[in-house]
Design an enzyme around this catalytic site. Structure first.
Site: not given
Ligand code: AHR
Length: 496
Positions: A175-176, A299
């Site tokens: 993730n990211e 997201e």
């Molecule tokens: O949703 C909050 C955060 O936002 C998540 O953990 C991350 O993936 C994003 O930066």
């Protein structure tokens, strides 16, 4: 002052299927999303089903949630799944370094999550750890969840009380990874992705849809590198985009204290979603013209300041019609990208960012965003219908956007459903829609709006903002005239 406006709906012209997964959710081990929001364990004060709180469960079931992403977010890349299985009393405790440095006791793990998705009747979407995990750890998680035969992980799952493997379709590899998930360059992550995903095995008839970590907002280069170097190894590429007024690096602006200018800026930035998906999709077209690889917008949502007095690391924010309109606008935009957008997940389901439900101990309230999800659920898996319109312009400080955003789809039973947003903070609008290709004998509608710009639902007054029947329409000679209140989301069901 109301404005006139005309649109044409071609009821017999469909433009693709609206993937139900764009109504997906995201729940992270962050603040009170999982703990208290969804999971209450054996707390006798909150009614629950095997530890999942009943009020939230019932509310979410009513939305027909198609898919729930877990366990993060940034948390995913420091989560070690083995710490979250086996007897609860012996599960390892850890520090949730991203979100408030609180102790994570791992009482909600793989079994509890799979139980939750079974209760919700939705697909699981598990996000694996690349940032601080290993190939073996990820590989064994998939084996644990999905292998039916004799194997170390499958046997361990049985020891922990689950005989049959679970069905697992969606799996995210990191993730990211450009940020909290490892601060990687796209070239490096692309290679890592290729390696990790190799060991995300398909066992038996469980076929995994592999999701690579995609870009931060408009980082089109990330998309380009990923598609070029690893496009053949993925089914989906994620994308994250949050809507907030101001700059990311500045302190976030409050959820309830805002003026007209901030309202406008929020809408302006919400509209950017359209350009974003279009441009990423164009980059992907170069490598994948048949659009096999989906954009997984896992997201999205508003990001405002936390409620005064709450832990800044918990991202607990209130919600108004401003949030509801961001949701409605986004859904209308998502529908127009049904060829490339395979999934979208609001951040986050309960108590975090643009939540659909907020809890306070045993109390729960539904936010305006919840009501938009509920009003729009009729579009899940429906056929999008061609709807052409020119919106009046909403202007402020030299910038302009469309005041009205609309979508239409045909459900399996033939009902045509419309979703219409009037994003103006103060002006009502009258519109007329010429209905072509079909005649209608019955129309029912609901509208979500608020008396005051900053109205919100509170625990003491939870129904300030909720949908009410919409009757401000006429149908004469195939022309539907609507009077839409300011800052409103309207849904209409047209039946032959
Ligand atoms: O949703 C909050 C955060 O936002 C998540 O953990 C991350 O993936 C994003 O930066």
């Amino acid at each position: 002052m109301a404005t006139k406006h005309t649109a044409v709906l071609n009821a017999d012209l469909t433009t693709g299927t609206i993937n139900r997964n764009i109504y997906g959710h995201f729940a992270e081990h962050l603040g009170r999303c999982i703990y208290e929001g969804l999971w209450v364990g054996d707390n006798p004060e909150i009614q629950n089903t095997g530890g999942i709180r009943n009020d939230v469960l019932e509310a979410l079931r009513n939305l027909n949630i198609p898919v729930l992403r877990w366990p993060g977010g940034c948390f995913a890349d420091e989560y070690h799944w083995k710490d979250g299985v086996g007897p609860v009393e012996s599960r390892k405790r850890m520090v949730n370094t991203h979100w408030g440095c609180v102790v994570e006791d791992n009482s909600f793990g793989t079994h509890e999550y799979m139980h939750l998705v079974e209760l919700l009747g939705c697909e699981p979407y598990v996000n694996g750890n690349v940032g601080s995990g290993t190939v073996q750890e990820m590989s064994e998680w998939v084996e644990y969840m999905t292998f039916e035969g004799e194997s170390p992980m499958a046997n361990w799952r049985r020891e922990n009380g689950r005989e049959k493997p679970w069905k697992l379709k969606y799996f995210g590899v990191g993730n990211e990874s450009w940020g909290c998930g490892g601060n990687m360059r796209p070239e490096y992550y692309a290679d890592l992705y290729r390696q990790f995903q190799t060991y995300v095995r398909n066992y038996g008839d469980n076929k995994i849809y592999r999701i690579a970590c995609g870009a931060n907002v408009d980082d089109y280069r990330w998309t380009e590198v990923l598609m070029e170097r690893a496009g053949n190894h993925m089914d989906g590429l994620s994308l994250h985009y949050y809507t907030y007024p101001g700059l990311w690096e500045d302190e976030k602006k409050p959820a309830l204290q805002f003026d007209e200018g901030i309202w406008f800026e929020t809408m302006f930035k919400a509209y950017f979603m359209d350009e974003l998906i279009t441009r990423h999709s164009k980059v992907m077209d170069k490598f994948d013209p048949k659009k096999r690889v989906g954009i997984i917008l896992d997201e999205w949502g508003t990001w405002f300041g936390v409620e005064p007095g709450t832990n800044p690391g918990f991202l607990y924010q209130q919600s108004t019609m401003r949030d509801a309109l961001v949701a409605g606008l986004h859904f209308n935009i998502f529908h127009n990208h049904n060829d490339r957008l395979h999934m979208a997940n609001i951040a986050q389901t309960v108590n975090v960012l643009q939540a659909v439900a907020l809890t306070d101990g045993p109390r729960m309230l539904l936010t305006p965003t919840y009501h938009v999800f509920e009003m729009y659920k009729v579009h899940q898996d429906a056929q999008q219908i061609q709807l052409n319109y020119d919106s009046p312009v909403y202007e402020m400080d030299g910038r302009s956007i469309n005041q009205v955003s609309m979508t239409a789809s045909k459900a399996a039973d033939g009902t045509i459903n419309l979703g219409i947003c009037n994003v103006h903070h103060a002006d009502a609008v009258s519109i007329s829609i010429e209905l072509r290709g079909q005649t209608f004998s019955s129309i029912e509608g609901r509208v979500l709006t608020s008396n005051e710009l900053r109205d919100c639902n509170t625990f003491d007054n939870p129904e300030v903002v909720k949908p009410v029947p919409f009757t401000a329409f006429t149908l004469v000679d195939g022309v539907l005239r609507l009077d839409l209140p300011a800052r409103s989301v309207t849904s209409l069901a047209l039946k032959a």
